[in-house]
Design an enzyme around this catalytic site. Structure first.
Site, mmCIF file in Angstrom:
data_model
loop_
_atom_site.group_PDB
_atom_site.id
_atom_site.type_symbol
_atom_site.label_atom_id
_atom_site.label_comp_id
_atom_site.label_asym_id
_atom_site.label_seq_id
_atom_site.Cartn_x
_atom_site.Cartn_y
_atom_site.Cartn_z
ATOM 1 N N THR A 108 -3.952 15.826 18.993
ATOM 2 C CA THR A 108 -3.201 16.756 19.845
ATOM 3 C C THR A 108 -2.231 17.613 19.051
ATOM 4 O OG1 THR A 108 -3.366 15.402 21.841
ATOM 5 C CG2 THR A 108 -1.442 16.844 21.657
ATOM 6 N N HIS A 155 42.869 40.629 9.519
ATOM 7 C CA HIS A 155 43.640 39.848 10.497
ATOM 8 C C HIS A 155 43.974 40.693 11.731
ATOM 9 C CE1 HIS A 155 44.287 36.427 7.725
ATOM 10 N NE2 HIS A 155 44.343 37.373 6.793
ATOM 11 N N SER A 278 32.028 49.683 36.379
ATOM 12 C CA SER A 278 32.778 48.640 37.084
ATOM 13 C C SER A 278 32.611 48.812 38.588
ATOM 14 C CB SER A 278 34.257 48.735 36.710
ATOM 15 O OG SER A 278 35.063 47.982 37.602
ATOM 16 N N LYS A 284 35.976 52.949 34.034
ATOM 17 C CA LYS A 284 35.494 51.973 33.054
ATOM 18 C C LYS A 284 34.091 52.299 32.550
ATOM 19 C CE LYS A 284 37.070 48.638 31.806
ATOM 20 N NZ LYS A 284 37.084 47.314 32.434
#
Length: 449
Positions: A108, A155, A278, A284
């Protein structure tokens, strides 16, 4: 939320991919298993191990085979795998006296694993085509913006000016590595599996290796040094590649999400009106494509662990590792295909606002030139005094809303070309490094400059 979002009528166009879904469909899976059984019979007839008439009968039965999906489903429920039920149905179709030559010496897992490899070959070709498309669009984007200045950020804060083309080249470099990795991966992954019950092909006697070689040749697959029933590292490597690829696309999409923030506004996903709309806020235009790419990358990173768990297989046939692959690998392909589809559209339609990039640079009031000023003053004042002067000048510039170069010029009575301190002039080797990546991309993609 749908049971399987990629197969949902609502979410399917977002998280799914019709072309990839077809490759992992039951129909294609069954077709691949039939392809392996046909090739096995042909290989054994070629070597004189079964009568040519048997191979012909098997080929005819397979060509005219119409699956009884309900019967195969019941057999799969009973056996846990579909091969036993399929072989029984095929033997009835072949009929006497040749039915015993079907599936001769195989087990199989030989059929399922080799059939999987055939589908993986097609699936990887699909992904590679899209990956090359993404890279071609990024190549054009980077070429256009080799000298377009923008703020480089560390950062999440503005740090130094960079060319936007340099940023795009940074997206491209890992994708180019993934393209190279794919070529290496294919050699290990796209190999035949034929080992019989425990991997020794004992039922075929001394002819086992010859049958394995002939089957591989007929299917256009490589030949492994040993059957890999319980050595699943190649599939784990494949899963790692899928996660790496979607992760690199996710990094690009995460950058785009941040650059598209209202307060930054340096890129938009598309000029198309109404995309990412939106239900409440008419202004948006949400970066929905980038969101999907990031989600796909994180989903693949989570699923990768399961494929590594599947390497832990007992003796010469595992009890559950196989099933872990079935539960996770198709989903990883679905996520990667969807991420590439969204990324391809994203790269085609990305709107770059050069004016906003320059405005954001100007809004820093020269703070991104602090390093350049410090290094220019160091030969005159010494590095530490220069650094101290710049710290104080930065404080004053921020407090009084003045340009940093103006403040430093008041405090440093040294002969410097003050008018030359401009953000677009302090790009370092950014354009050079970007050009290297573009040359690499042209070579891999065979694109002309």
């Amino acid at each position: 939320m749908a049971y399987l979002p990629q197969e949902s009528r609502l979410f399917g166009r977002v998280f799914g991919d019709a072309e990839m879904a077809a490759l992992f469909s039951d129909e294609r899976g069954l077709g691949a298993m039939l392809e392996v059984e046909r090739a096995l019979a042909q290989a054994q007839a070629e070597l004189g191990l079964i009568p040519p008439e048997a191979a012909q009968a098997i080929e005819q039965a397979i060509a005219g085979f119409t699956p009884d999906w309900e019967a195969l489903a019941r057999a799969t429920e009973r056996d846990g795998v579909p091969v036993a039920g399929l072989v029984s149905a095929l033997r009835r179709a072949v009929g006497a006296p040749y039915e015993r030559y079907l599936h001769y010496g195989a087990t199989t897992q030989d059929i399922l694993d080799t059939a999987l490899v055939l589908r993986l070959r097609e699936a990887l070709a699909l992904l590679e085509g899209r990956l090359r498309g993404v890279l071609r669009h990024l190549l054009k984007l980077a070429q256009r913006h080799l000298q377009t200045p923008m703020a480089g950020r560390t950062h999440a804060q503005q740090a130094l000016p960079i060319p936007f083309g340099f940023k795009v080249a940074g997206w491209m470099a890992p994708l180019l590595r993934h393209l190279e990795r794919l070529g290496e991966l294919r050699e290990r992954l796209l190999v035949v599996q034929l080992g019989g019950a425990v991997g020794t092909l004992a039922a075929l006697g001394e002819d086992g290796p010859r049958v394995q070689e002939a089957l591989a040749r007929r299917l256009g697959l490589g030949l492994p040094p040993i059957p890999w029933h319980t050595a699943r590292d190649n599939l784990a490597e494949l899963a790692g590649w899928l996660s790496l690829l979607s992760g690199s696309l996710g990094k690009m999409a995460q950058d785009i999400l941040l650059l598209a923030q209202s307060e930054v506004g340096e890129v938009r996903e598309s000029a198309q009106e109404g995309r990412g709309g939106s239900s409440t806020l008419p202004q948006k235009s949400n970066p929905v494509q980038s969101e999907v790419v990031v989600a796909a990358a994180r989903a693949n990173a989570a699923l990768l662990a399961a494929l590594h768990q599947a390497q832990i297989a007992e003796h010469e046939r595992a009890t559950h590792a196989w099933q872990l692959e079935w539960l996770t690998l198709p989903s990883m392909f679905a996520h990667t295909a969807a991420a590439l589809k969204q990324a391809l559209e994203l790269c085609q339609n990305l709107v770059v606002d050069e004016a906003r990039m320059r405005a954001n640079l100007a809004a820093s009031q020269g703070l991104l030139l602090a390093e350049a000023l410090q290094f220019a003053l160091a030969p005159h004042l010494g590095m530490e005094p220069a650094k101290a002067l710049l710290r104080e000048a930065v404080r004053v510039a921020r407090a009084e809303g003045r340009h940093l170069v103006e403040v430093v010029r008041e405090r440093a009575e040294v002969p410097l070309p003050w008018d030359s301190f401009r953000e677009e002039a302090y790009l370092g080797a950014g354009p050079h490094f970007a050009a290297r990546v573009l040359a690499w991309a042209r070579d891999l993609l065979r694109e002309e400059a």
